[in-house]
Design a protein around this motif. Sequence first.
Motif, PDB file in Angstrom:
ATOM      1  N   LYS A  64      53.350 -25.301  21.847  1.00 56.32           N
ATOM      2  CA  LYS A  64      53.211 -24.972  23.269  1.00 56.32           C
ATOM      3  C   LYS A  64      54.564 -24.858  23.963  1.00 56.32           C
ATOM      4  O   LYS A  64      54.701 -25.143  25.158  1.00 56.32           O
ATOM      5  CB  LYS A  64      52.337 -26.007  23.978  1.00 56.32           C
ATOM      6  CG  LYS A  64      50.905 -26.055  23.451  1.00 56.32           C
ATOM      7  CD  LYS A  64      50.060 -27.043  24.238  1.00 56.32           C
ATOM      8  CE  LYS A  64      48.629 -27.059  23.696  1.00 56.32           C
ATOM      9  NZ  LYS A  64      47.758 -28.006  24.455  1.00 56.32           N
ATOM     10  N   GLY A  85      47.996  -8.838  29.374  1.00 61.01           N
ATOM     11  CA  GLY A  85      47.179  -8.678  30.566  1.00 61.01           C
ATOM     12  C   GLY A  85      46.229  -7.501  30.511  1.00 61.01           C
ATOM     13  O   GLY A  85      46.315  -6.620  29.643  1.00 61.01           O
ATOM     14  N   ILE A 133      51.220 -13.509  27.657  1.00 63.69           N
ATOM     15  CA  ILE A 133      49.922 -13.028  28.128  1.00 63.69           C
ATOM     16  C   ILE A 133      49.844 -11.515  27.939  1.00 63.69           C
ATOM     17  O   ILE A 133      50.727 -10.778  28.386  1.00 63.69           O
ATOM     18  CB  ILE A 133      49.699 -13.378  29.616  1.00 63.69           C
ATOM     19  CG1 ILE A 133      49.667 -14.896  29.815  1.00 63.69           C
ATOM     20  CG2 ILE A 133      48.397 -12.751  30.121  1.00 63.69           C
ATOM     21  CD1 ILE A 133      49.536 -15.322  31.268  1.00 63.69           C
ATOM     22  N   GLU A 187      55.888  -8.919  22.829  1.00 67.62           N
ATOM     23  CA  GLU A 187      55.491 -10.248  23.267  1.00 67.62           C
ATOM     24  C   GLU A 187      55.397 -11.229  22.093  1.00 67.62           C
ATOM     25  O   GLU A 187      55.799 -12.392  22.220  1.00 67.62           O
ATOM     26  CB  GLU A 187      54.154 -10.174  23.999  1.00 67.62           C
ATOM     27  CG  GLU A 187      54.221  -9.417  25.317  1.00 67.62           C
ATOM     28  CD  GLU A 187      55.203 -10.051  26.286  1.00 67.62           C
ATOM     29  OE1 GLU A 187      54.939 -11.185  26.731  1.00 67.62           O
ATOM     30  OE2 GLU A 187      56.241  -9.411  26.582  1.00 67.62           O
ATOM     31  N   SER A 215      41.964  -9.656  29.034  1.00 63.44           N
ATOM     32  CA  SER A 215      43.296 -10.234  28.871  1.00 63.44           C
ATOM     33  C   SER A 215      43.199 -11.473  27.988  1.00 63.44           C
ATOM     34  O   SER A 215      42.132 -12.080  27.870  1.00 63.44           O
ATOM     35  CB  SER A 215      43.906 -10.615  30.226  1.00 63.44           C
ATOM     36  OG  SER A 215      43.120 -11.604  30.867  1.00 63.44           O
ATOM     37  N   THR A 216      44.300 -11.840  27.379  1.00 67.30           N
ATOM     38  CA  THR A 216      44.330 -13.019  26.513  1.00 67.30           C
ATOM     39  C   THR A 216      45.701 -13.675  26.576  1.00 67.30           C
ATOM     40  O   THR A 216      46.716 -13.003  26.830  1.00 67.30           O
ATOM     41  CB  THR A 216      43.999 -12.632  25.056  1.00 67.30           C
ATOM     42  OG1 THR A 216      43.912 -13.808  24.256  1.00 67.30           O
ATOM     43  CG2 THR A 216      45.060 -11.719  24.480  1.00 67.30           C
ATOM     44  N   SER A 217      45.712 -14.979  26.363  1.00 65.24           N
ATOM     45  CA  SER A 217      46.948 -15.752  26.391  1.00 65.24           C
ATOM     46  C   SER A 217      47.219 -16.316  25.003  1.00 65.24           C
ATOM     47  O   SER A 217      46.313 -16.852  24.353  1.00 65.24           O
ATOM     48  CB  SER A 217      46.839 -16.891  27.409  1.00 65.24           C
ATOM     49  OG  SER A 217      47.989 -17.705  27.389  1.00 65.24           O
ATOM     50  N   SER A 261      49.972 -18.708  22.661  1.00 63.21           N
ATOM     51  CA  SER A 261      51.088 -19.656  22.657  1.00 63.21           C
ATOM     52  C   SER A 261      51.280 -20.193  21.248  1.00 63.21           C
ATOM     53  O   SER A 261      50.384 -20.092  20.400  1.00 63.21           O
ATOM     54  CB  SER A 261      50.822 -20.805  23.633  1.00 63.21           C
ATOM     55  OG  SER A 261      49.663 -21.530  23.260  1.00 63.21           O
ATOM     56  N   ILE A 268      45.122 -19.831  20.716  1.00 62.47           N
ATOM     57  CA  ILE A 268      44.435 -18.956  21.660  1.00 62.47           C
ATOM     58  C   ILE A 268      43.164 -19.670  22.098  1.00 62.47           C
ATOM     59  O   ILE A 268      42.310 -19.996  21.262  1.00 62.47           O
ATOM     60  CB  ILE A 268      44.104 -17.587  21.033  1.00 62.47           C
ATOM     61  CG1 ILE A 268      45.387 -16.861  20.612  1.00 62.47           C
ATOM     62  CG2 ILE A 268      43.322 -16.726  22.012  1.00 62.47           C
ATOM     63  CD1 ILE A 268      45.142 -15.531  19.929  1.00 62.47           C
ATOM     64  N   ASN A 269      43.059 -19.928  23.379  1.00 60.87           N
ATOM     65  CA  ASN A 269      41.926 -20.671  23.942  1.00 60.87           C
ATOM     66  C   ASN A 269      41.751 -22.031  23.269  1.00 60.87           C
ATOM     67  O   ASN A 269      40.631 -22.504  23.051  1.00 60.87           O
ATOM     68  CB  ASN A 269      40.630 -19.862  23.804  1.00 60.87           C
ATOM     69  CG  ASN A 269      40.675 -18.561  24.588  1.00 60.87           C
ATOM     70  OD1 ASN A 269      41.279 -18.500  25.661  1.00 60.87           O
ATOM     71  ND2 ASN A 269      40.041 -17.527  24.058  1.00 60.87           N
ATOM     72  N   ASN A 280      54.705 -19.180  25.719  1.00 59.90           N
ATOM     73  CA  ASN A 280      53.387 -18.607  25.992  1.00 59.90           C
ATOM     74  C   ASN A 280      53.554 -17.169  26.474  1.00 59.90           C
ATOM     75  O   ASN A 280      54.437 -16.866  27.279  1.00 59.90           O
ATOM     76  CB  ASN A 280      52.666 -19.441  27.046  1.00 59.90           C
ATOM     77  CG  ASN A 280      51.291 -18.869  27.365  1.00 59.90           C
ATOM     78  OD1 ASN A 280      50.353 -19.030  26.589  1.00 59.90           O
ATOM     79  ND2 ASN A 280      51.166 -18.188  28.502  1.00 59.90           N
TER      80      ASN A 280
END
Length: 228
Positions: A88, A95, A93, A158, A80-82, A84, A46-47, A91
């Motif tokens: 990688k 939202g 999200i 997710e 929101s956050t992504s 993975s 994350i980030n 992935n």
Amino acid sequence: MSRMFCIPGIIFLFCAFVLSILVSISLPFLPALDIARAHMNGNALINGDTVNEIRFGVWAECTYKDDGSRICGDAGHGYSTSISDTNKDANVIIGSSWTRGLAVHPVATAVTFFALLFSFSSHVTVTLIASVLSFLAALLTLIAFAIDIALYAFLHHEIGKLSAVEGSTDTAPGFWLTFVSLILLLLAGCTVCFGRRRDRMSGASAYPSYPMSSTTGKTPFWKRFRRT
């Protein structure tokens, strides 16, 4: 309102208000009061950071590393956050459309506060307003709880897509505090209604009906010849 109904109603509303305001503060200000969380066993990014867990609150998300350190996003409405996996390969999200509705929590808290204020009055009209506000707060809390369920279900779905993560999702303390607050608000609204009904019935019984006396005032014919 009758004391036997007034005191429990006030207690229910006060407890619901305290729980609701705690949930409304939530992350990043109260780390333990999130809505939903996902455990990812250190296999997620994350980030750009490898994280072990992510928690979703009303205003922000917080990530936790293996060493226990915590990093929270900027507090705001609708974040929101992504996420993975470390390879990688996949992935997902989460939202802002799934977190924006969490702002219903503070709205329900505000309505609960006004219901609590009105519940201290013994005036019949004011207690009616308190009852209406209690049910309105319960409706808003129900909507907030439905949004919490939707966020948890979407997060669970997710995270399941990240097969390499092998993570799991759980409901958090804020989720269950919202449910308890909903039950307390329903009890408070019913209690105030019963108290108001009891007051109306007692007020009606304060004026008993008496049989109408005879308005003729005439002496029967045979009593005129009674010996005095």
